[in-house]
Design an enzyme around this catalytic site. Structure first.
Site, PDB file in Angstrom:
ATOM      1  N   TYR A 144       0.804  -1.113   0.060  1.00  0.00           N
ATOM      2  CA  TYR A 144      -0.262  -0.016   0.075  1.00  0.00           C
ATOM      3  C   TYR A 144       0.868   1.226   0.049  1.00  0.00           C
ATOM      4  O   TYR A 144       0.583   2.209  -0.729  1.00  0.00           O
ATOM      5  CB  TYR A 144      -0.776   0.100   1.247  1.00  0.00           C
ATOM      6  CG  TYR A 144      -1.753   1.411   1.250  1.00  0.00           C
ATOM      7  CD1 TYR A 144      -2.612   1.593   0.571  1.00  0.00           C
ATOM      8  CD2 TYR A 144      -1.366   2.362   2.265  1.00  0.00           C
ATOM      9  CE1 TYR A 144      -3.521   2.717   0.619  1.00  0.00           C
ATOM     10  CE2 TYR A 144      -1.979   3.557   2.311  1.00  0.00           C
ATOM     11  CZ  TYR A 144      -3.168   3.700   1.396  1.00  0.00           C
ATOM     12  OH  TYR A 144      -3.746   4.794   1.471  1.00  0.00           O
ATOM     13  N   LYS A 148       1.275   4.249  -2.967  1.00  0.00           N
ATOM     14  CA  LYS A 148       0.870   5.805  -2.818  1.00  0.00           C
ATOM     15  C   LYS A 148       2.014   6.610  -3.357  1.00  0.00           C
ATOM     16  O   LYS A 148       1.932   7.698  -3.638  1.00  0.00           O
ATOM     17  CB  LYS A 148       0.198   5.866  -1.269  1.00  0.00           C
ATOM     18  CG  LYS A 148      -1.192   5.195  -1.372  1.00  0.00           C
ATOM     19  CD  LYS A 148      -2.072   5.667  -2.160  1.00  0.00           C
ATOM     20  CE  LYS A 148      -3.492   5.247  -1.905  1.00  0.00           C
ATOM     21  NZ  LYS A 148      -4.605   5.657  -3.017  1.00  0.00           N
TER      22      LYS A 148
END
Length: 252
Positions: A144, A148
């Site tokens: 994750y 990002k």
């Protein structure tokens, strides 16, 4: 004027849809949950088109943009995304690959297609929802955080290319810390820090986008944390992040 919003069925996407509708934009609302989209469309004071789409699928991404494209498309908000908590060696590979498809590939595809069209007519706005996670290494949420970072750096690079071209197109990365949405339930975590309201973050995002900001970090505390990272080596940042990530396990 028209805007396309992915992940519009809840949280930030839903609240940004409300704000754009209040500014007079017609909306193309996209997410997997069609019933949620129709509920949102029914409450908004503007014309809405609802498209049930799974942006983890490249074909559906391309078809979504084709459905939304046109001379009156002025805003694209890439909001769809999700997280997954756990040690990298233990998390599910297929779920991580789907995360990469949603958090990276879909953002890349829709940003590329929109940027080409917007640059050709020298107007338009693209808002890519990254995260404060994009500034850091993220042990226990490695994929994750990395996804990002991709969104943040892609947006910054495109912004500079457009600036060099003296383009009027504006691109912006939203990098919030914890936000009170469905994210932690989906990711299987519980925030170690208190989250900002989705409504507040959405308002800062939309206001910042139209003000021409390049990176938006809502909240004084998160601004201070992202600034402070410049004074610590990456190895130390990874250790600090691991410590805070470990506190999220209570949501599993």
């Amino acid at each position: 004027m028209r805007a396309l919003i992915t992940g519009a069925s809840s949280g930030l996407g839903r609240d940004m849809a409300r704000l754009l509708a209040a500014r007079g934009y017609e909306l193309v609302l996209a997410a997997r949950r069609e019933d949620r989209l129709r509920e949102l469309a029914a409450e908004l004071p503007t014309m809405c088109r609802v498209i049930a789409a799974d942006v983890s699928d490249e074909t559906e991404c391309r078809l979504l943009y084709e459905a939304a494209a046109g001379d009156d498309l002025e805003v694209v908000v890439n909001n769809a995304g999700f997280g997954l908590f756990g040690p990298f060696t233990a998390t599910d590979l297929d779920e991580e690959l789907r995360m990469i498809d949603v958090n990276i590939r879909a953002v890349h595809i829709l940003t590329k297609l929109a940027a080409r069209d917007f640059a050709a007519r020298n107007r338009g706005y693209i808002l890519n929802v990254s995260s404060s996670a994009g500034f850091l290494p993220g042990p226990l949420m490695a994929t994750y955080y990395a996804s990002k970072n991709y969104v943040l750096r892609l947006t910054q690079a495109l912004r500079e290319e457009l600036r060099q071209q003296k383009s009027a197109v504006r691109v912006c990365a939203l990098c919030p810390g914890p936000v009170n949405t469905e994210f932690n339930r989906v990711a299987g975590v519980q925030f170690a820090l208190g989250g900002l309201s989705s409504e507040r973050v959405a308002r800062e995002a939309i206001d910042g986008l139209f003000a021409g900001k390049g990176v938006i970090v809502p909240g004084a505390a998160m601004k201070a944390m992202t600034f402070a990272r410049h004074f610590a080596p990456d190895e130390l940042l990874a250790r600090i992040t691991y410590h805070f990530q470990g506190k999220k396990a209570g949501g599993k």
